[in-house]
Write an enzyme that holds these catalytic residues in place. Sequence first.
Site, PDB file in Angstrom:
ATOM      1  CB  SER A 159      -0.917   0.013   1.230  1.00 34.03           C
ATOM      2  OG  SER A 159      -1.760  -1.105   1.228  1.00 34.03           O
TER       3      SER A 159
HETATM    4  N1  SAM Z   1      -0.712  -5.052   4.077  1.00 32.85           N
HETATM    5  C1  SAM Z   1       0.083  -5.333   2.911  1.00 32.85           C
HETATM    6  C2  SAM Z   1       1.475  -4.781   3.005  1.00 32.85           C
HETATM    7  O1  SAM Z   1       1.805  -4.133   4.014  1.00 32.85           O
HETATM    8  O2  SAM Z   1       2.244  -5.028   2.065  1.00 32.85           O
HETATM    9  C3  SAM Z   1      -0.572  -4.878   1.634  1.00 32.85           C
HETATM   10  C4  SAM Z   1      -1.697  -5.730   1.284  1.00 32.85           C
HETATM   11  S1  SAM Z   1      -2.219  -5.792  -0.379  1.00 32.85           S
HETATM   12  C5  SAM Z   1      -2.821  -4.174  -0.645  1.00 32.85           C
HETATM   13  C6  SAM Z   1      -3.675  -6.797  -0.086  1.00 32.85           C
HETATM   14  C7  SAM Z   1      -3.372  -8.226   0.260  1.00 32.85           C
HETATM   15  O3  SAM Z   1      -4.584  -8.855   0.675  1.00 32.85           O
HETATM   16  C8  SAM Z   1      -2.845  -9.040  -0.911  1.00 32.85           C
HETATM   17  O4  SAM Z   1      -1.604  -9.603  -0.580  1.00 32.85           O
HETATM   18  C9  SAM Z   1      -3.917 -10.117  -1.116  1.00 32.85           C
HETATM   19  O5  SAM Z   1      -3.413 -11.353  -1.548  1.00 32.85           O
HETATM   20  C10 SAM Z   1      -4.517 -10.202   0.272  1.00 32.85           C
HETATM   21  N2  SAM Z   1      -5.864 -10.782   0.339  1.00 32.85           N
HETATM   22  C11 SAM Z   1      -6.913 -10.620  -0.512  1.00 32.85           C
HETATM   23  N3  SAM Z   1      -7.968 -11.334  -0.072  1.00 32.85           N
HETATM   24  C12 SAM Z   1      -7.586 -11.946   1.080  1.00 32.85           C
HETATM   25  C13 SAM Z   1      -8.235 -12.814   2.004  1.00 32.85           C
HETATM   26  N4  SAM Z   1      -9.501 -13.227   1.863  1.00 32.85           N
HETATM   27  N5  SAM Z   1      -7.538 -13.256   3.077  1.00 32.85           N
HETATM   28  C14 SAM Z   1      -6.249 -12.868   3.266  1.00 32.85           C
HETATM   29  N6  SAM Z   1      -5.582 -12.059   2.424  1.00 32.85           N
HETATM   30  C15 SAM Z   1      -6.241 -11.585   1.342  1.00 32.85           C
END
Ligand code: SAM
Length: 203
Positions: free
Chosen positions: A51
């Site tokens: 992000s």
């Molecule tokens: N917090 C992260 C960082 O500091 O790098 C950024 C996260 S990225 C914007 C969103 C993440 O949510 C992705 O890695 C994606 O694979 C994950 N994601 C999407 N749906 C999900 C779910 N149901 N459970 C867990 N993770 C999920």
Amino acid sequence: MAQTVKRKGIRDEGIISAIEKVPRHYFLDSAFAEQAYQDKALQIDEGQTISQPYTVAYQTMLLKINQGDKVLEIGTGSGYQACILIELGAEVYSIERIKSLSDKAGSLLKKMGYAPSLFVGDGTLGLPEHAPFDKIIVTAAAPEVPKNLVDQLKPGGILVVPVGDRDTQTMVQVVKESETKHHTHFYETFRFVPLIGKKGWKS
Ligand code: SAM
């Protein structure tokens, strides 16, 4: 980068110093090294993103972290947000649906000396076996406020989740006053990758 976040309105000194302390380029491929300290979201593996620093700071601000808070993060991604939460004194549980991302974040964080509890699975279901939590942060776009996550908060707990369609989302803060009462507050708009799972988007 911390100064940019501050200029955009994040005044919390703890958050600013956490951003100053955690080297963001560690979480990125060397191709993105030059952009690591710009205030923008960047690609990580598997088509996902780290992000934008302002977004990380904004969500963290709405969580109102206290020393020792037990925090669930949904969407470990690169692991960067987890480090910011740990710097603020939180005990972090973080769940990611893509195993390779969780594994990569796990080995990096270990080298950096951070020790969150990492899980692989569908974070839309939360982590009932470790609930209740003081705070829950969702770092992917949800189609609606996941009620089951509100259920996994302690009374007095806070959930921060971007809610909307797949293009834009409003940052939502749910403050759970008691088992039967909560207040919902709406903030700025953002753009996240989708939250995919049983209580999220289908794919
Ligand atoms: N917090 C992260 C960082 O500091 O790098 C950024 C996260 S990225 C914007 C969103 C993440 O949510 C992705 O890695 C994606 O694979 C994950 N994601 C999407 N749906 C999900 C779910 N149901 N459970 C867990 N993770 C999920």
